[in-house]
Design a protein around this motif. Structure first.
Motif, mmCIF file in Angstrom:
data_model
loop_
_atom_site.group_PDB
_atom_site.id
_atom_site.type_symbol
_atom_site.label_atom_id
_atom_site.label_comp_id
_atom_site.label_asym_id
_atom_site.label_seq_id
_atom_site.Cartn_x
_atom_site.Cartn_y
_atom_site.Cartn_z
ATOM 1 N N PRO A 87 0.887 -1.279 -0.059
ATOM 2 C CA PRO A 87 -0.025 0.022 -0.065
ATOM 3 C C PRO A 87 0.830 1.388 -0.093
ATOM 4 C CG PRO A 87 -0.981 -1.454 1.450
ATOM 5 C CD PRO A 87 0.425 -2.100 0.994
ATOM 6 N N GLU A 88 2.008 1.285 0.598
ATOM 7 C CA GLU A 88 2.915 2.419 0.740
ATOM 8 C C GLU A 88 3.420 2.665 -0.714
ATOM 9 O OE1 GLU A 88 2.951 -0.217 2.779
ATOM 10 O OE2 GLU A 88 5.093 -0.684 3.398
ATOM 11 N N ASP A 89 3.230 1.835 -1.643
ATOM 12 C CA ASP A 89 3.892 2.084 -2.852
ATOM 13 C C ASP A 89 2.774 2.998 -3.733
ATOM 14 O OD1 ASP A 89 4.871 -1.277 -3.239
ATOM 15 O OD2 ASP A 89 6.222 0.665 -2.902
ATOM 16 N N THR A 90 1.649 3.137 -3.176
ATOM 17 C CA THR A 90 0.607 4.015 -3.911
ATOM 18 C C THR A 90 1.075 5.314 -4.157
ATOM 19 O OG1 THR A 90 -1.205 2.731 -2.891
ATOM 20 C CG2 THR A 90 -1.672 5.173 -3.576
ATOM 21 N N ALA A 91 1.200 5.901 -5.368
ATOM 22 C CA ALA A 91 1.795 7.274 -5.703
ATOM 23 C C ALA A 91 1.303 7.468 -7.155
ATOM 24 C CB ALA A 91 3.124 7.463 -5.312
ATOM 25 N N LEU A 92 1.541 8.553 -7.592
ATOM 26 C CA LEU A 92 1.825 8.927 -8.944
ATOM 27 C C LEU A 92 3.155 8.864 -9.341
ATOM 28 C CD1 LEU A 92 0.094 10.044 -11.451
ATOM 29 C CD2 LEU A 92 1.002 12.309 -10.791
ATOM 30 N N TYR A 93 3.516 8.083 -10.362
ATOM 31 C CA TYR A 93 4.834 7.702 -10.839
ATOM 32 C C TYR A 93 5.228 8.392 -12.103
ATOM 33 C CZ TYR A 93 4.985 3.766 -7.741
ATOM 34 O OH TYR A 93 5.292 2.817 -6.315
ATOM 35 N N TYR A 94 6.233 9.053 -12.108
ATOM 36 C CA TYR A 94 6.685 9.747 -13.122
ATOM 37 C C TYR A 94 7.970 9.165 -13.844
ATOM 38 C CZ TYR A 94 3.895 13.928 -10.845
ATOM 39 O OH TYR A 94 3.057 14.415 -10.534
ATOM 40 N N CYS A 95 8.129 9.362 -15.137
ATOM 41 C CA CYS A 95 9.195 9.013 -15.661
ATOM 42 C C CYS A 95 10.011 10.223 -16.257
ATOM 43 C CB CYS A 95 9.327 7.946 -17.010
ATOM 44 S SG CYS A 95 8.053 8.778 -18.224
ATOM 45 N N ALA A 96 11.659 10.123 -16.479
ATOM 46 C CA ALA A 96 12.125 11.356 -16.530
ATOM 47 C C ALA A 96 13.479 10.966 -17.564
ATOM 48 C CB ALA A 96 12.684 12.040 -15.362
ATOM 49 N N VAL A 97 13.896 11.966 -18.309
ATOM 50 C CA VAL A 97 14.938 11.582 -19.327
ATOM 51 C C VAL A 97 16.212 12.661 -18.734
ATOM 52 C CG1 VAL A 97 16.197 11.991 -21.494
ATOM 53 C CG2 VAL A 97 13.739 11.065 -21.029
ATOM 54 N N GLY A 98 17.295 12.177 -18.455
ATOM 55 C CA GLY A 98 18.496 12.871 -17.799
ATOM 56 C C GLY A 98 19.169 13.754 -18.732
ATOM 57 N N TYR A 99 19.903 14.642 -18.396
ATOM 58 C CA TYR A 99 20.851 15.559 -18.951
ATOM 59 C C TYR A 99 21.903 14.668 -19.799
ATOM 60 C CZ TYR A 99 18.672 19.805 -17.163
ATOM 61 O OH TYR A 99 17.478 20.544 -16.971
ATOM 62 N N ARG A 100 22.347 13.558 -18.868
ATOM 63 C CA ARG A 100 23.452 12.908 -19.058
ATOM 64 C C ARG A 100 23.225 11.386 -19.401
ATOM 65 N NH1 ARG A 100 27.637 15.105 -14.371
ATOM 66 N NH2 ARG A 100 27.323 17.275 -14.841
#
Length: 123
Positions: A87-100
């Motif tokens: 249950p503590e994994d409940t969240a809005l999950y975002y992906c991202a692209v790094g600078y490097r």
């Protein structure tokens, strides 16, 4: 670079989900990518990251052994396999692209962010 995340949903504790995130440009293939999450009332936190060629991965302690990050170079897509969900994994999950090209747990190292996909784990 635009990022489209998908795969979130409602799952019972102990279940699994697979998140996907596709980048709009092939140039993202040469950059590290990562996943972060934000639960209601909490700050955004790092989940997992992967280097440009998949050779190095980094995980938050809270998800080690349960989550697996991977990527498909040709499609500029990153995946996050979520297993043994809590249950503590409940969240809005975002992906991202790094600078490097490296994998980083620091959100400052990320240039582009997706809109997020909701993961809800019921007890």
């Amino acid at each position: 670079v635009q990022l489209q995340a998908s795969g979130g949903g409602l799952v019972q504790a102990g279940g699994s989900l697979r998140l996907s995130c596709a980048a709009s440009k092939r140039t993202a293939s040469n950059n590290g990518m990562g996943w972060f999450r934000q639960a209601p009332g909490k700050e955004r936190e790092f989940v997992a990251a992967i280097s440009w060629n998949g050779g190095r991965t980094v995980y938050a302690d809270s998800v080690k052994g349960r989550f697996t990050i991977s990527r498909e170079y040709a499609k500029s897509t990153v995946y996050l396999q979520l297993s043994s969900l809590k249950p503590e994994d409940t969240a809005l999950y975002y992906c991202a692209v790094g600078y490097r090209s490296s994998a980083s747990a620091d959100s400052i190292q990320y240039a582009y962010w997706g809109q997020g996909t909701q993961v809800t784990v019921s007890s």
